[in-house]
Scaffold this motif. Sequence first.
Motif, PDB file in Angstrom:
ATOM      1  N   VAL A  35       0.176  -1.739   0.046  1.00  0.00           N
ATOM      2  CA  VAL A  35       0.324   0.157  -0.334  1.00  0.00           C
ATOM      3  C   VAL A  35       0.831   1.272   0.050  1.00  0.00           C
ATOM      4  CG1 VAL A  35      -1.737   1.576   1.610  1.00  0.00           C
ATOM      5  CG2 VAL A  35      -1.447  -1.211   1.106  1.00  0.00           C
ATOM      6  N   ALA A  36       1.773   1.373   1.038  1.00  0.00           N
ATOM      7  CA  ALA A  36       2.941   2.634   0.776  1.00  0.00           C
ATOM      8  C   ALA A  36       4.274   2.228  -0.392  1.00  0.00           C
ATOM      9  CB  ALA A  36       3.981   2.639   2.507  1.00  0.00           C
ATOM     10  N   GLY A  37       3.520   1.499  -1.307  1.00  0.00           N
ATOM     11  CA  GLY A  37       4.729   1.688  -2.215  1.00  0.00           C
ATOM     12  C   GLY A  37       3.675   2.177  -3.563  1.00  0.00           C
ATOM     13  N   ALA A  38       2.652   2.126  -3.845  1.00  0.00           N
ATOM     14  CA  ALA A  38       1.667   3.231  -3.923  1.00  0.00           C
ATOM     15  C   ALA A  38       2.426   4.379  -4.661  1.00  0.00           C
ATOM     16  CB  ALA A  38       0.487   2.825  -3.865  1.00  0.00           C
ATOM     17  N   VAL A  39       2.237   5.094  -3.368  1.00  0.00           N
ATOM     18  CA  VAL A  39       2.565   6.622  -2.924  1.00  0.00           C
ATOM     19  C   VAL A  39       4.098   7.097  -3.332  1.00  0.00           C
ATOM     20  CG1 VAL A  39       2.866   8.829  -1.066  1.00  0.00           C
ATOM     21  CG2 VAL A  39       0.646   6.574  -0.940  1.00  0.00           C
ATOM     22  N   PHE A  40       5.030   5.524  -2.602  1.00  0.00           N
ATOM     23  CA  PHE A  40       6.010   6.293  -3.027  1.00  0.00           C
ATOM     24  C   PHE A  40       6.452   5.570  -4.610  1.00  0.00           C
ATOM     25  CE2 PHE A  40      10.567   3.985  -4.243  1.00  0.00           C
ATOM     26  CZ  PHE A  40      11.391   5.188  -3.350  1.00  0.00           C
ATOM     27  N   ARG A  54      -0.807  11.615 -18.857  1.00  0.00           N
ATOM     28  CA  ARG A  54      -1.746  11.116 -17.975  1.00  0.00           C
ATOM     29  C   ARG A  54      -3.637  10.694 -17.981  1.00  0.00           C
ATOM     30  NH1 ARG A  54       0.822  15.590 -13.108  1.00  0.00           N
ATOM     31  NH2 ARG A  54       0.068  17.195 -14.618  1.00  0.00           N
ATOM     32  N   ALA A  55      -3.874  11.054 -18.528  1.00  0.00           N
ATOM     33  CA  ALA A  55      -5.049  11.508 -18.657  1.00  0.00           C
ATOM     34  C   ALA A  55      -5.510  10.431 -19.161  1.00  0.00           C
ATOM     35  CB  ALA A  55      -5.964  12.164 -19.914  1.00  0.00           C
ATOM     36  N   LEU A 115       3.947   6.835 -14.095  1.00  0.00           N
ATOM     37  CA  LEU A 115       4.045   7.477 -14.636  1.00  0.00           C
ATOM     38  C   LEU A 115       3.665   8.886 -14.617  1.00  0.00           C
ATOM     39  CD1 LEU A 115       2.637   4.744 -17.992  1.00  0.00           C
ATOM     40  CD2 LEU A 115       5.028   6.545 -17.665  1.00  0.00           C
ATOM     41  N   LEU A 116       2.615   8.955 -14.440  1.00  0.00           N
ATOM     42  CA  LEU A 116       1.576  10.500 -12.825  1.00  0.00           C
ATOM     43  C   LEU A 116       2.804  11.370 -12.395  1.00  0.00           C
ATOM     44  CD1 LEU A 116      -1.667   8.602 -11.415  1.00  0.00           C
ATOM     45  CD2 LEU A 116      -1.343   9.583 -13.760  1.00  0.00           C
ATOM     46  N   GLY A 117       3.345  10.400 -11.794  1.00  0.00           N
ATOM     47  CA  GLY A 117       4.422  11.240 -11.059  1.00  0.00           C
ATOM     48  C   GLY A 117       5.935  11.393 -12.089  1.00  0.00           C
ATOM     49  N   THR A 118       6.172  11.763 -12.857  1.00  0.00           N
ATOM     50  CA  THR A 118       7.496  11.273 -13.832  1.00  0.00           C
ATOM     51  C   THR A 118       6.569  12.622 -14.677  1.00  0.00           C
ATOM     52  OG1 THR A 118       8.081   8.800 -14.849  1.00  0.00           O
ATOM     53  CG2 THR A 118       8.138  10.916 -15.982  1.00  0.00           C
ATOM     54  N   GLY A 119       5.340  12.451 -14.945  1.00  0.00           N
ATOM     55  CA  GLY A 119       4.463  13.439 -15.488  1.00  0.00           C
ATOM     56  C   GLY A 119       4.435  15.458 -15.245  1.00  0.00           C
ATOM     57  N   GLU A 120       4.127  15.123 -13.360  1.00  0.00           N
ATOM     58  CA  GLU A 120       4.678  15.443 -12.537  1.00  0.00           C
ATOM     59  C   GLU A 120       5.938  16.909 -12.259  1.00  0.00           C
ATOM     60  OE1 GLU A 120       4.046  14.458  -8.371  1.00  0.00           O
ATOM     61  OE2 GLU A 120       2.093  14.082  -8.836  1.00  0.00           O
ATOM     62  N   THR A 121       6.608  16.412 -13.169  1.00  0.00           N
ATOM     63  CA  THR A 121       7.981  17.090 -13.127  1.00  0.00           C
ATOM     64  C   THR A 121       8.339  17.511 -14.543  1.00  0.00           C
ATOM     65  OG1 THR A 121       9.365  14.675 -14.277  1.00  0.00           O
ATOM     66  CG2 THR A 121       9.061  14.284 -11.543  1.00  0.00           C
ATOM     67  N   LEU A 179       0.352  -3.146 -12.205  1.00  0.00           N
ATOM     68  CA  LEU A 179      -0.088  -1.982 -13.260  1.00  0.00           C
ATOM     69  C   LEU A 179      -0.455  -1.089 -12.531  1.00  0.00           C
ATOM     70  CD1 LEU A 179      -1.470  -1.150 -16.096  1.00  0.00           C
ATOM     71  CD2 LEU A 179      -3.101  -2.618 -14.476  1.00  0.00           C
ATOM     72  N   ILE A 180      -0.754  -0.616 -10.977  1.00  0.00           N
ATOM     73  CA  ILE A 180      -0.517   0.196 -10.421  1.00  0.00           C
ATOM     74  C   ILE A 180       0.800   1.254  -9.972  1.00  0.00           C
ATOM     75  CG2 ILE A 180      -1.716   1.950  -8.560  1.00  0.00           C
ATOM     76  CD1 ILE A 180      -3.706  -1.203  -7.754  1.00  0.00           C
ATOM     77  N   TYR A 181       1.583   0.515  -9.462  1.00  0.00           N
ATOM     78  CA  TYR A 181       2.857   0.828  -9.660  1.00  0.00           C
ATOM     79  C   TYR A 181       3.221   2.369 -10.557  1.00  0.00           C
ATOM     80  CZ  TYR A 181       3.803  -1.210  -5.311  1.00  0.00           C
ATOM     81  OH  TYR A 181       3.304  -1.359  -3.884  1.00  0.00           O
ATOM     82  N   ALA A 182       3.000   1.674 -12.296  1.00  0.00           N
ATOM     83  CA  ALA A 182       3.743   1.601 -13.308  1.00  0.00           C
ATOM     84  C   ALA A 182       2.627   2.689 -13.681  1.00  0.00           C
ATOM     85  CB  ALA A 182       3.727   0.275 -14.683  1.00  0.00           C
ATOM     86  N   VAL A 183       0.866   2.702 -13.298  1.00  0.00           N
ATOM     87  CA  VAL A 183       0.465   4.536 -13.867  1.00  0.00           C
ATOM     88  C   VAL A 183       1.054   5.520 -12.959  1.00  0.00           C
ATOM     89  CG1 VAL A 183      -1.615   5.058 -13.996  1.00  0.00           C
ATOM     90  CG2 VAL A 183      -1.550   2.984 -14.420  1.00  0.00           C
ATOM     91  N   PHE A 184       1.418   5.124 -11.039  1.00  0.00           N
ATOM     92  CA  PHE A 184       1.382   5.712 -10.417  1.00  0.00           C
ATOM     93  C   PHE A 184       3.191   6.315 -10.693  1.00  0.00           C
ATOM     94  CE2 PHE A 184      -1.225   5.943  -7.006  1.00  0.00           C
ATOM     95  CZ  PHE A 184      -2.484   5.742  -7.499  1.00  0.00           C
TER      96      PHE A 184
END
Length: 398
Positions: free
Chosen positions: A48-53, A86-87, A113-119, A106-111
């Motif tokens: 669960v914590a890994g999704a945030v990380f 990201r959409a 990508l979202l974080g990479t987009g944020e940068t 899959l969730i980790y991969a999408v998250f």
Amino acid sequence: MRALFAAPLGADFWKLWTSSAVTNLGDGITMVAGPLLVASITGDPAAVAGAVFAQQLPWLLFALAGGAWADRLDRRKLVVAVNLARAVALCALALAVAGGAASVPLIYAVFFLLGTGETLADTASSAFVPALVAPDRRPTANSLLYATFNVVNQFAAKPLGAWLFVIAAAVPFGVNALTFALSAALVAAIRSVPPPEKRPPSRLRTDIAEGIRWLSRHRGLRTLALTMAVGNIVFCAAFAVFVLYADQRLGLTEIGYGVLLIAFALGGLLGTLAAPPLIRRLGSSTLLRAGLLIEVALHATLALTREPAIAALMIVVFGAHTTVWGVVVTTIRQRDVPSSMFARVTSVYAFLELGGAALGSLLGGATASAYGLVATYWTAAAAMAVVALAAWRPVAAL
């Protein structure tokens, strides 16, 4: 709040503000729904914590490179492209969840990508306000953007995200995808952001080094960046164990702990209202010095008190300070950093802040385990006292 919205900031700024509002709504929804989705698949706390990380990791890996790219490319087009990407990623996740095909990888991969987009998107869009708003209006513009984060992301989005997840697990991710698509359309409609300045071709590491050198040579901004790095280390160290502090030191239930967290957001909202008039009346250096003292006072108060009301009041004050500090520092960067360097310098700030936060989260648990909860807050207070002494004179010139 009415005075903030009445400010004559221009149509393009309000497009930017609306874009920020909808992305903050979507981000807040996913911030809640993501861990809930992982928890519905596995009961492993580390998973669960890994999704945030997974969403934070790109800032440590790509923040500096993201700033360099944001100074090379057309920033408006970059933000539009990243938000559309990201959409698409969130649509894919929503479809996988709806079809029962979602998995932790899959969730980790999408998250990720979202974080990479944020940068890329967050760094590029940080340069919009100086291009859209006159210098004397920037404190108000920055306060409005901070207010959007506090009200939409911290208050509205999180309960909405949980409610949408209860309706159907795929819904919050679909809603977030729509917010990114809408944000892309709004940013595409902004016409006042100038194209990137033409400059000779250079290597990416050369561009990154230029941003680091520029910041290192500006005494005031260098001091603020290092202050934030150390401040995040000690803050995240102290608040990594805050749930235990609330229980064992203050004797609060889970509901009481939640109220303390709301106190942070309440303080932040008050700070957005107070920042513009405070900057006009007191000036930046006075507010920055006051902020250094509040940093020390927060940790010392939490180390000393066993009264929840005192802790909550101090947290409200601290929440207001963090927003005022953020508005002041952002306005100073917008004033002093050249447009051609803005994204790179901002990315160095982000790297130091998030690096400090990550290190602090690791240190907090170790310190509390070895020396007890109260020692963590005394250590934070002492460290910030040293930082306040070191930064006291440099910030006077800002």
